[in-house]
Scaffold this motif. Structure first.
Motif, PDB file in Angstrom:
ATOM      1  N   CYS A 370       1.075  -1.351   0.053  1.00  0.00           N
ATOM      2  CA  CYS A 370       0.090  -0.039  -0.174  1.00  0.00           C
ATOM      3  C   CYS A 370       1.021   1.094   0.168  1.00  0.00           C
ATOM      4  CB  CYS A 370      -0.814   0.001   1.200  1.00  0.00           C
ATOM      5  SG  CYS A 370      -2.455   0.693   1.064  1.00  0.00           S
ATOM      6  N   GLN A 394      -3.461  -3.362  -4.687  1.00  0.00           N
ATOM      7  CA  GLN A 394      -4.768  -3.084  -5.339  1.00  0.00           C
ATOM      8  C   GLN A 394      -5.014  -1.666  -5.358  1.00  0.00           C
ATOM      9  OE1 GLN A 394      -7.813  -5.086  -3.134  1.00  0.00           O
ATOM     10  NE2 GLN A 394      -9.367  -4.465  -4.501  1.00  0.00           N
ATOM     11  N   PHE A 395      -4.335  -0.870  -4.290  1.00  0.00           N
ATOM     12  CA  PHE A 395      -4.686   0.482  -4.295  1.00  0.00           C
ATOM     13  C   PHE A 395      -3.405   1.296  -4.793  1.00  0.00           C
ATOM     14  CE2 PHE A 395      -7.193  -1.758  -1.023  1.00  0.00           C
ATOM     15  CZ  PHE A 395      -8.432  -1.237  -1.674  1.00  0.00           C
ATOM     16  N   SER A 396      -2.561   0.711  -5.461  1.00  0.00           N
ATOM     17  CA  SER A 396      -1.352   1.359  -5.632  1.00  0.00           C
ATOM     18  C   SER A 396      -1.089   1.242  -7.418  1.00  0.00           C
ATOM     19  CB  SER A 396      -0.038   0.769  -4.976  1.00  0.00           C
ATOM     20  OG  SER A 396      -0.161   0.615  -3.577  1.00  0.00           O
ATOM     21  N   THR A 417      -3.474  -5.232  -9.129  1.00  0.00           N
ATOM     22  CA  THR A 417      -3.120  -3.878  -9.211  1.00  0.00           C
ATOM     23  C   THR A 417      -4.207  -2.915  -9.699  1.00  0.00           C
ATOM     24  OG1 THR A 417      -1.396  -2.173  -9.645  1.00  0.00           O
ATOM     25  CG2 THR A 417      -1.462  -4.016 -11.111  1.00  0.00           C
ATOM     26  N   SER A 418      -3.975  -1.816  -9.442  1.00  0.00           N
ATOM     27  CA  SER A 418      -5.288  -0.893 -10.098  1.00  0.00           C
ATOM     28  C   SER A 418      -4.864  -0.628 -11.520  1.00  0.00           C
ATOM     29  CB  SER A 418      -5.228   0.538  -9.362  1.00  0.00           C
ATOM     30  OG  SER A 418      -4.009   1.091  -9.619  1.00  0.00           O
ATOM     31  N   TYR A 441      -8.215  -8.201 -10.192  1.00  0.00           N
ATOM     32  CA  TYR A 441      -8.992  -6.870 -10.187  1.00  0.00           C
ATOM     33  C   TYR A 441      -8.656  -6.348 -11.613  1.00  0.00           C
ATOM     34  CZ  TYR A 441      -8.869  -7.573  -5.365  1.00  0.00           C
ATOM     35  OH  TYR A 441      -8.759  -8.212  -4.185  1.00  0.00           O
TER      36      TYR A 441
END
Lengths: 548, 169
Positions: A370, A394-396, A417-418, A441
């Motif tokens: 993160c 996921q948020f990076s 990952t995003s 994702y």
């Protein structure tokens, strides 16, 4: 059994060896199973044993009968005679799965298929009178075949049994659990202790853990957790190591659990954390969730005693420099095979440098990240033996996974990952050994061929891109199956050609899709069949020539 | 008619038709194993059951003969509660068959039926023993099974206290 001499051929009837009365005496000491064998051995013995039939047969029949009997019946059977009692006890001990039914006779009380004994405060209060230190009550518990005990101090709202104030009730609960452990703590191999920070100071938690652990010297796995009210992470504000606390540790040291293999500490007070780690340097698995994000005072002096040379599995959450110092990381580098990290707002480069210390042993690496990765990130993850890498960011923004290029043995890659950023540049899959790839994702990368990529250093030649960013039904035509010859499973989030009537934005519809080698082979086979078919349809000019 | 020799633990041999023997899961497997290992396909299989004595084996075969035309119950039918099958299969003949038996013999039958994988017989015998235990007091159980308490001193009281481990919480 019919009296043959050892290794010889002569046989005697039992009566030639002992008079029947003596055999009768001997049979009194035999187990049901042996008695059954004896009864089958000679007619004389069978006759002698006939009246005992019902007494020694039932223990053998219990496993078959058990599904027809209720707990109450089984307990009644224990009271019939010694043989029946042994039969029931033996049944419970050799079929511990059924024990869940016994402990859980209210059926929906706890759902535990493994038959462990769970103590919530309300359970212990119900048992309180029974656990009283009292000559009448049995010290021996025939039903502790379970080796697992779960102790939860939370769920206090469940205590509605009597008018006693909650504080008193909690004290009573603790006393009752201690009495239970006095009776059968030494039989326990696995223990969960879940405390709560409600009205409980870190001294309390330390003292309770210390006193409970002293009564469970044979533990193999241990989980200690502290939950906040309503199961939120706790916030123990007084984390300082006061002189008072140090005196407490000195006067009540934690016992060393010699057989402990796996330790799981979840948000426990620092003092307990440090003591547990110092005392158990022989651990093989350590799961460590710390509630302190910031580093702790003693980080400058890694303790020499804390050398965990046998550690094979390590999970740290969060992974910070303070935590690393507490573990004395360099001493771990020999046997560590599995590493599982949760990293938050740390410099990924320094994390990678730390992890690379395990280059000689690490096989599995899981990273939850993160934070931000700088644009020109050039650190490498130097793990030549690692076979599985899972990265959850996921948020990076992960711009590329070039840092994995130094992991040549990679067999399984899982990446989450995003989305948007990854599409701009390419994720490279150069590992010929890859067997399984999973993109979670919104990763929908284009994959480019490694060898070409080395030539074209920055930009990717569109020619070399694996035909990937097409539709789901084109996937088996992709060259990925040739470029990664060992690939068995490819799981990606990809555009689907399934058109649903109500969905207007079909082109944007992405779904999970799993591609398998077996299907690829079937695809190739069908394709060939079709080609053969088409050839047959065509008039074969060569053959016509030859006939002429 | 193809026959098979089934020999009890005490050496008594029973000559049974293979069709009948194959209604026992265990005997069926044994016959098939014998067929595979034997060169002569005409040879008569011989199966030795070391855990079951002649008296019990005779009873099992007798029951099989009576029920040879019943549909074979699948072994795992209704396994979840283990009940219900017995009523389905129990006939007047079964009741007369079991009625004169000592409970010790019935329990030997349970073990034999379990070992030979004869589901129907296992069900009715278990049902019978269950009915002698379920809901009865300890003394009633002792009378039904013709047993005497052999507990010494306060052993029985102690056992009663131990039971509380299961019922107190």
């Amino acid at each position: 059994m019919n009296g043959s001499t050892n290794g010889g051929t002569a046989t005697y009837s039992p009566e030639q060896v002992f008079p029947m009365e003596v055999w009768g005496e001997i049979f009194r000491y035999l187990l049901p199973r042996d008695l059954e064998s004896c009864s089958n051995a000679t007619p004389e013995w069978r006759e002698l044993l006939a009246p005992k039939n019902a007494s020694f047969m039932i223990p053998l029949a219990f496993p078959t009968l058990a599904s027809h009997l209720t707990l109450k019946d089984l307990l009644n059977c224990r009271l019939v005679c010694r043989n029946w009692r042994n039969g029931v006890d033996n049944f419970f001990q050799t079929h511990p799965v059924h024990y869940a039914d016994v402990a859980d006779h209210e059926r929906n009380h706890i759902h535990c298929p493994y038959g462990f004994r769970q103590f919530r405060p309300v359970d212990l209060l119900k048992m309180e009178s029974f656990l009283e230190e009292n000559d009448e009550n049995p010290r021996y518990n025939p039903f502790t075949m379970t080796r697992t005990v779960v102790y939860r101090e939370g769920e206090r709202q469940a205590i509605t049994l009597d008018a006693d104030p909650v504080e008193n009730q909690i004290l009573r609960v603790r006393a009752a659990f201690k009495r239970f452990l006095t009776m059968c703590g030494s039989e326990m191999w696995h223990c969960w202790m879940i405390f709560t920070d409600e009205d409980t100071t870190q001294e309390d938690i330390y003292m309770l853990t210390q006193s409970y652990l002293e009564l469970m010297p044979n533990l193999k796995t241990l989980t200690i957790g502290v939950l906040g009210e309503n199961f939120y992470r706790i916030n123990l504000t007084q984390q300082s190591m006061s002189p008072q606390l140090m005196r407490l540790v000195q006067s009540h040291p934690l016992p060393v659990l010699k057989d402990l293999v796996k330790l799981n500490v979840d948000s426990v007070p620092t003092i307990l954390e440090i003591e547990m780690l110092t005392k158990h340097s022989h651990l093989k698995k350590l799961f460590w969730k710390s509630n302190t994000n910031h580093s702790i005072q003693d980080q400058e002096t890694p303790d020499e005693e804390r050398e965990m040379k046998q550690l094979e599995v390590l999970r740290i959450c969060p992974f910070t420099r303070g935590n690393m110092a507490k573990l004395n990381l360099p001493s771990l580098s020999f046997n560590l095979r599995v590493l599982d990290l949760y990293v938050q707002n740390e410099d990924l480069g320094s994390v990678f440098r730390s992890v690379s210390r395990f280059r000689q042993s690490l096989r599995y690496f899981n990273l939850q990240f993160c934070g931000d990765i700088p644009e020109e990130f050039s650190e490498n993850l130097d793990l030549p033996l690692v076979e599985t890498v899972k990265i959850n960011a996921q948020f990076s923004k992960v711009r590329n996974i070039d840092f994995l290029l130094t992991c040549p043995s990679l067999k399984m890659l899982e990446l989450a990952t995003s989305s948007s950023v990854v599409r701009q540049r390419d994720v490279v899959l150069p590992w010929v050994s890859l067997k399984k790839v999973e993109m979670k994702y919104h990763v929908s990368p284009s994959l480019s061929k490694w060898s070409d990529r080395t030539n074209t250093s920055v930009t990717v030649n569109s020619e070399t891109i694996i035909q990937f960013d097409g539709w789901e039904n084109c996937m088996y035509s992709s060259n990925i199956w040739e470029l990664l010859p060992k690939l068995e499973v490819l799981k990606v989030f990809i555009r689907s050609d399934i058109v649903e009537d109500h969905d207007e934005s079909v082109s944007d519809m992405h779904i999970w899709w799993v591609f398998m080698t077996t299907d690829f082979q079937r695809f190739i086979y069908t394709k060939k069949q079709q080609e053969v078919f088409l050839e047959e349809e065509r008039p074969n000019e060569d053959s016509v020539d030859s006939v002429d | 008619m193809a026959l098979v020799r089934v020999i009890s633990s005490d050496g008594a041999a029973f000559l049974v038709s293979q069709r009948l023997a194959k209604r026992s899961g265990k005997l069926k497997t044994e016959i098939e194993t014998f067929r595979k290992s034997s060169d002569n396909s005409e040879a008569q299989p011989e199966i030795r059951i070391v855990t079951i004595r002649a008296e019990i084996l005779r009873l099992v075969l007798q029951w099989l003969q009576q029920h040879q035309n019943d549909p074979v119950l699948p072994a795992n039918q209704n396994e979840q509660d283990g009940r219900g099958d017995a009523e389905m299969g129990q006939s007047q003949w079964d009741r007369d068959f079991l009625a004169p038996m000592d409970l010790g013999i019935v329990m030997e039958l349970i073990l034999a039926a379990n070992h030979l994988e004869v589901k129907g017989l296992l069900d009715i015998t278990c049902k019978l023993v269950e009915s002698k235990i379920t809901g009865r007091t300890v003394d009633e159980i002792r009378t039904a099974f013709k047993l005497k308490s052999d507990f010494k001193g306060n052993e029985e009281e102690q056992t009663r206290l131990e039971n509380r481990w299961c019922v107190e919480n």
